[in-house]
Design a protein around this motif. Structure first.
Motif, PDB file in Angstrom:
ATOM      1  N   GLN A  31       0.494  -1.262  -0.055  1.00  0.00           N
ATOM      2  CA  GLN A  31       0.012   0.103   0.125  1.00  0.00           C
ATOM      3  C   GLN A  31       0.882   1.137   0.095  1.00  0.00           C
ATOM      4  O   GLN A  31       0.480   2.291  -0.549  1.00  0.00           O
ATOM      5  N   SER A  32       2.008   1.313   0.560  1.00  0.00           N
ATOM      6  CA  SER A  32       2.628   2.572   0.890  1.00  0.00           C
ATOM      7  C   SER A  32       4.100   2.207   0.231  1.00  0.00           C
ATOM      8  O   SER A  32       4.858   1.269   0.426  1.00  0.00           O
ATOM      9  N   TYR A  51       1.269   6.920  -1.427  1.00  0.00           N
ATOM     10  CA  TYR A  51       0.237   5.712  -1.334  1.00  0.00           C
ATOM     11  C   TYR A  51      -0.920   5.651  -2.080  1.00  0.00           C
ATOM     12  O   TYR A  51      -1.677   4.821  -1.935  1.00  0.00           O
ATOM     13  N   SER A  52      -1.351   6.699  -2.698  1.00  0.00           N
ATOM     14  CA  SER A  52      -2.435   6.790  -3.559  1.00  0.00           C
ATOM     15  C   SER A  52      -1.720   6.597  -5.073  1.00  0.00           C
ATOM     16  O   SER A  52      -0.837   7.205  -5.522  1.00  0.00           O
ATOM     17  N   LYS A  67      -0.879   0.978  -8.908  1.00  0.00           N
ATOM     18  CA  LYS A  67      -0.879  -0.247  -8.403  1.00  0.00           C
ATOM     19  C   LYS A  67      -1.372  -1.344  -9.223  1.00  0.00           C
ATOM     20  O   LYS A  67      -1.089  -2.678  -8.915  1.00  0.00           O
TER      21      LYS A  67
END
Lengths: 110, 119
Positions: A31-32, A51-52, A67
């Motif tokens: 996630q990060s 993280y986005s 991602k």
């Protein structure tokens, strides 16, 4: 354990150019992500945290996260000789633990 | 604010000898980490402490490496006996906590490291 892959380089760019550093990771659940800069003989220092999905900009640095492709990159605009260093990509595991890639050596030539 | 302190900065020993490294984290930081960085590689976590308890030592070669953090402040990492492949930089880092449960993150601040050469 999560794996983080980076091209070891060296990546050579002329002064004033954009340097593009890439990193892929194995765990789709990560996630990060972090970019650390490490000068020769020195300890790592945090330069970017993302993280986005999408882009995050901080001065001359832009981190990009995708991602779906498990891919994170760092762009350095207007590269300077002082940016010459090893850039380490890292992913955080549960409990604040970092897993680092091997790093990419960046050389900015004046 | 003082940073993470480590000593010694450099150490040269012969294989099969023992060596110890010391780390003093940033004041108030509950979590302390020891990393091993072999030349050309990224840092690898050896052990993580939360106060004076071990959170993760899954990558610590326990037959030769040991670490302790008495009183939840300073920490010592020991290698006994050393092997040639232990030549590396040993980095100590600290953070305020290990973060909330899950994947939250508290920035880790690194010390200058100890460069170990095993001959």
């Amino acid at each position: 354990q999560k794996e983080v892959e980076q091209n070891s380089g060296p990546l050579s760019v002329p002064e004033g150019a954009i340097a593009s550093l890439n990193c892929t990771y194995s765990d789709r659940g990560s996630q990060s992500f972090f970019w650390y800069r490490q000068y020769s003989g020195k300890s790592p220092e945090l330069i970017m945290f993302i993280y986005s999905n999408g882009d995050k900009e901080d001065g001359r640095f832009t981190a990009q996260l995708n991602k779906a492709s498990q891919y994170v990159s760092l762009l350095i605009r207007d590269s300077q000789p002082s940016d010459s260093a090893t850039y380490l990509c890292a992913v955080v595991e549960y409990g604040n633990k970092l897993v680092f890639g091997a790093g990419t050596i960046l050389r900015v030539k004046s | 604010e003082a940073g993470v302190a480590q000593s010694p900065r450099y150490k040269i020993i012969e294989k099969r000898q023992s060596v110890a490294f010391w780390c003093n984290p940033i004041s108030g930081h509950a979590t302390l980490y020891w990393y091993q960085q072999i030349l050309g590689q990224g840092p690898k976590l050896l052990i993580q402490f939360q106060n004076n308890g071990v959170v993760d030592d899954s990558q610590l070669p326990k037959d030769r490496f040991s670490a302790e953090r008495l009183k939840g402040v300073d920490s010592t990492l020991k290698i006994q006996p050393a092997k040639l492949e232990d030549s590396a930089v040993y980095l100590c880092a600290s953070s305020l906590t290990s973060g909330r449960a899950g994947f939250s993150y508290n920035e880790q601040f690194f010390g200058p490291g100890t460069r170990l050469t095993v001959l």
